[in-house]
Design a protein around this motif. Sequence first.
Motif, PDB file in Angstrom:
ATOM      1  N   VAL A  40      49.472  84.836  41.509  1.00  0.00           N
ATOM      2  CA  VAL A  40      48.404  85.138  42.460  1.00  0.00           C
ATOM      3  C   VAL A  40      48.023  86.619  42.370  1.00  0.00           C
ATOM      4  N   LEU A  41      49.033  87.486  42.228  1.00  0.00           N
ATOM      5  CA  LEU A  41      48.757  88.916  42.083  1.00  0.00           C
ATOM      6  C   LEU A  41      48.019  89.203  40.772  1.00  0.00           C
ATOM      7  N   ILE A  42      48.437  88.522  39.692  1.00  0.00           N
ATOM      8  CA  ILE A  42      47.749  88.678  38.407  1.00  0.00           C
ATOM      9  C   ILE A  42      46.302  88.212  38.529  1.00  0.00           C
ATOM     10  N   LEU A  43      46.107  87.067  39.194  1.00  0.00           N
ATOM     11  CA  LEU A  43      44.768  86.524  39.402  1.00  0.00           C
ATOM     12  C   LEU A  43      43.902  87.492  40.207  1.00  0.00           C
ATOM     13  N   SER A  44      44.468  88.106  41.218  1.00  0.00           N
ATOM     14  CA  SER A  44      43.712  89.030  42.065  1.00  0.00           C
ATOM     15  C   SER A  44      43.229  90.230  41.263  1.00  0.00           C
ATOM     16  N   TYR A  45      44.114  90.784  40.440  1.00  0.00           N
ATOM     17  CA  TYR A  45      43.745  91.963  39.655  1.00  0.00           C
ATOM     18  C   TYR A  45      42.662  91.610  38.624  1.00  0.00           C
ATOM     19  N   ALA A  46      42.882  90.519  37.892  1.00  0.00           N
ATOM     20  CA  ALA A  46      41.892  90.104  36.900  1.00  0.00           C
ATOM     21  C   ALA A  46      40.583  89.701  37.574  1.00  0.00           C
ATOM     22  N   GLY A  47      40.685  89.128  38.781  1.00  0.00           N
ATOM     23  CA  GLY A  47      39.488  88.733  39.515  1.00  0.00           C
ATOM     24  C   GLY A  47      38.623  89.912  39.916  1.00  0.00           C
ATOM     25  N   VAL A  48      39.258  91.013  40.323  1.00  0.00           N
ATOM     26  CA  VAL A  48      38.502  92.221  40.661  1.00  0.00           C
ATOM     27  C   VAL A  48      37.740  92.715  39.430  1.00  0.00           C
ATOM     28  N   ALA A  49      38.366  92.625  38.256  1.00  0.00           N
ATOM     29  CA  ALA A  49      37.694  93.025  37.022  1.00  0.00           C
ATOM     30  C   ALA A  49      36.476  92.151  36.760  1.00  0.00           C
ATOM     31  N   LEU A  50      36.594  90.849  37.021  1.00  0.00           N
ATOM     32  CA  LEU A  50      35.468  89.946  36.786  1.00  0.00           C
ATOM     33  C   LEU A  50      34.350  90.204  37.803  1.00  0.00           C
ATOM     34  N   ILE A  51      34.716  90.505  39.044  1.00  0.00           N
ATOM     35  CA  ILE A  51      33.713  90.875  40.052  1.00  0.00           C
ATOM     36  C   ILE A  51      32.958  92.119  39.607  1.00  0.00           C
ATOM     37  N   SER A  52      33.706  93.111  39.110  1.00  0.00           N
ATOM     38  CA  SER A  52      33.092  94.347  38.638  1.00  0.00           C
ATOM     39  C   SER A  52      32.117  94.078  37.502  1.00  0.00           C
ATOM     40  N   GLU A  53      32.531  93.218  36.561  1.00  0.00           N
ATOM     41  CA  GLU A  53      31.669  92.886  35.423  1.00  0.00           C
ATOM     42  C   GLU A  53      30.405  92.185  35.889  1.00  0.00           C
ATOM     43  N   ALA A  54      30.548  91.235  36.820  1.00  0.00           N
ATOM     44  CA  ALA A  54      29.386  90.499  37.325  1.00  0.00           C
ATOM     45  C   ALA A  54      28.413  91.429  38.045  1.00  0.00           C
ATOM     46  N   MET A  55      28.944  92.352  38.822  1.00  0.00           N
ATOM     47  CA  MET A  55      28.074  93.276  39.563  1.00  0.00           C
ATOM     48  C   MET A  55      27.282  94.170  38.616  1.00  0.00           C
ATOM     49  N   GLU A  56      27.954  94.681  37.580  1.00  0.00           N
ATOM     50  CA  GLU A  56      27.266  95.558  36.633  1.00  0.00           C
ATOM     51  C   GLU A  56      26.190  94.813  35.852  1.00  0.00           C
ATOM     52  N   MET A  57      26.393  93.509  35.628  1.00  0.00           N
ATOM     53  CA  MET A  57      25.390  92.730  34.911  1.00  0.00           C
ATOM     54  C   MET A  57      24.235  92.335  35.829  1.00  0.00           C
ATOM     55  N   MET A  58      24.531  91.919  37.057  1.00  0.00           N
ATOM     56  CA  MET A  58      23.494  91.426  37.945  1.00  0.00           C
ATOM     57  C   MET A  58      22.579  92.536  38.449  1.00  0.00           C
ATOM     58  N   LEU A  59      23.086  93.758  38.524  1.00  0.00           N
ATOM     59  CA  LEU A  59      22.234  94.843  39.019  1.00  0.00           C
ATOM     60  C   LEU A  59      21.044  95.110  38.088  1.00  0.00           C
ATOM     61  N   LEU A  60      21.145  94.621  36.839  1.00  0.00           N
ATOM     62  CA  LEU A  60      20.034  94.799  35.910  1.00  0.00           C
ATOM     63  C   LEU A  60      18.768  94.103  36.399  1.00  0.00           C
ATOM     64  N   SER A  61      18.934  93.048  37.216  1.00  0.00           N
ATOM     65  CA  SER A  61      17.785  92.342  37.755  1.00  0.00           C
ATOM     66  C   SER A  61      17.032  93.178  38.785  1.00  0.00           C
ATOM     67  N   PHE A  62      17.720  94.171  39.382  1.00  0.00           N
ATOM     68  CA  PHE A  62      17.132  94.949  40.464  1.00  0.00           C
ATOM     69  C   PHE A  62      16.740  96.365  40.055  1.00  0.00           C
ATOM     70  N   VAL A  63      17.534  96.970  39.165  1.00  0.00           N
ATOM     71  CA  VAL A  63      17.324  98.376  38.837  1.00  0.00           C
ATOM     72  C   VAL A  63      16.082  98.578  37.973  1.00  0.00           C
ATOM     73  N   GLY A  64      15.875  97.680  37.004  1.00  0.00           N
ATOM     74  CA  GLY A  64      14.768  97.849  36.063  1.00  0.00           C
ATOM     75  C   GLY A  64      13.416  98.066  36.714  1.00  0.00           C
ATOM     76  N   PRO A  65      12.978  97.165  37.618  1.00  0.00           N
ATOM     77  CA  PRO A  65      11.659  97.362  38.242  1.00  0.00           C
ATOM     78  C   PRO A  65      11.538  98.668  39.028  1.00  0.00           C
ATOM     79  N   SER A  66      12.615  99.079  39.709  1.00  0.00           N
ATOM     80  CA  SER A  66      12.563 100.313  40.497  1.00  0.00           C
ATOM     81  C   SER A  66      12.485 101.537  39.596  1.00  0.00           C
ATOM     82  N   VAL A  67      13.262 101.532  38.508  1.00  0.00           N
ATOM     83  CA  VAL A  67      13.221 102.652  37.569  1.00  0.00           C
ATOM     84  C   VAL A  67      11.851 102.719  36.890  1.00  0.00           C
ATOM     85  N   GLN A  68      11.310 101.579  36.550  1.00  0.00           N
ATOM     86  CA  GLN A  68       9.981 101.547  35.919  1.00  0.00           C
ATOM     87  C   GLN A  68       8.933 102.174  36.827  1.00  0.00           C
ATOM     88  N   LEU A  69       8.998 101.868  38.116  1.00  0.00           N
ATOM     89  CA  LEU A  69       8.034 102.406  39.066  1.00  0.00           C
ATOM     90  C   LEU A  69       8.209 103.911  39.245  1.00  0.00           C
TER      91      LEU A  69
END
Length: 513
Positions: free
Chosen positions: A41-70
């Motif tokens: 469970v502890l191993i899962l928690s640590y690896a899970g935080v890494a996957l959350i981090s990866e998902a957040m960095e990928m999904m923010l691309l949907s939001f940052v691009g239009p704002s930076v373009q403007l």
Amino acid sequence: MNKPASPPGGRLPVEMMEDEQSATYTVDDALLSSGFGRYQVLILSYAGVALISEAMEMMLLSFVGPSVQLEWNLTAHQESMITSVVFVGELIGAYSWGVISDHYGRRQGFLFTAIVMSGAGLLSSFAPNYASLMALRFLVGVGLGGGPVLSSWFLEFVPAPSRGRWMVIFSTFWTVGTIFEASLAWAVMPRFGWRWLLALSSVPSFVLLLFYVITPESPRFLCMKGRIPEAVDVLEKMARLNNVPMPSGRLVSDKNIELDEVSESATLLASVASGSDGGGKEEEENDNIKEDEGSNFGGIKSVSKLLSPKLFRATVLLWLAFFGNAFSYYGIVLLTSELSNGNRICAKEEVESVHSNESSLYKNVFISSFAEIPGSVASAMMVDRVGRKLSMASMLFTACVFLFPLVFSQADIITGISLFGARLCISASLSILYIYAPEIYPTSVRTTGIGVASSVGRIGGILCPLVAVALVHNCQQTAAILLFELVVFLSGMAVMFFPFETKGSRLNDTEGI
């Protein structure tokens, strides 16, 4: 205190001691004995935080691009490059971190990925211009490429019978990350802008660094490298925390067992041929093994193993599946906003305000992210029952059915349902693919194999916004959806031709399959 009577001659205790000394167990035996307890469970928690981090960095691309373009008056091509450059970085990082992890250890691999991802992610929020933002997001992509290292690390702590179920549960952390990022963007972007979103999205990566010192190395990797005492120490800590006994005897790896069998066969043949004990032959083979293990410049040897006759078919089909799944997954994520915007533009409807478009974007991405929850449930129910191959193939072919209505422009409700169902199926298929991939490779090239396959998938991520999404911008929705249909269908066919099923099988420590 009375001592138990000893048998005549004291022979039984000696025999018992000899049996205990000759008894052996493998890492798989230790994992089966331990089960999935508090340690996992502890191993899962640590690896899970890494996957959350990866998902957040990928999904923010949907939001940052239009704002930076403007803000910086960028062209549409420059905006799309902010997404593509991340995938280019991932392409390089996935291969590099895989080779490092197979050579120096899983812990070293995800340490460097966390440092690069957290540092570049935070610094990108201070980027003064477009060029510096591109360079820093490229470095974030290099860090993101180490994601498969964490999945392999977690996988190597899970008992074989429940591996599929727990790997699906692990994949749900990605869904948590996507939903959290959409919520964060909805709350932060309108008030504070894209820089605060970039800064806050890097926080989970710093959490990985904070708890890195207490994370263990994979015992399977330690065994493969001959570091048996260290592997035993990890397994003993696992048994203590899970409150179960360790298997009796001494720890051996499947690779050592195979080498022992080869040495015994060689010794026997040498004895028959020359009448000697074959000791010189055994020493020569051991020297060759050590020499073979020590030469892997730039990971060339590891990659050559992936294309060896025993692994060639599985590797090529795996690359096709990763390409198709990644192309389709990120394409559907981007099309969630692009299709509705494209329909409005191509239909020459009244252009909405920027604020209204942004609110719609947050809402659409937020709602579509929930498609991955039933996708995770579906894959969890199927993966250990019907197997990896059939689960993936059925999800991919069902995704084709959901996408088909979008060949022609549809009402918003039909478009939403189609994209929701397609994302459900593709996310389920991708989750199972990340379970299957490490199961087909031996420990010595496991993270390299996943890393290279993930790199091929990143090529799909690079091409998707430049090809398929661009078609929607040019009012060619039919061509775009037909392209997605073709890619998803070919991915399903590649899965059907995978050489073997891995459901319930033990992880392989030897060079063959």
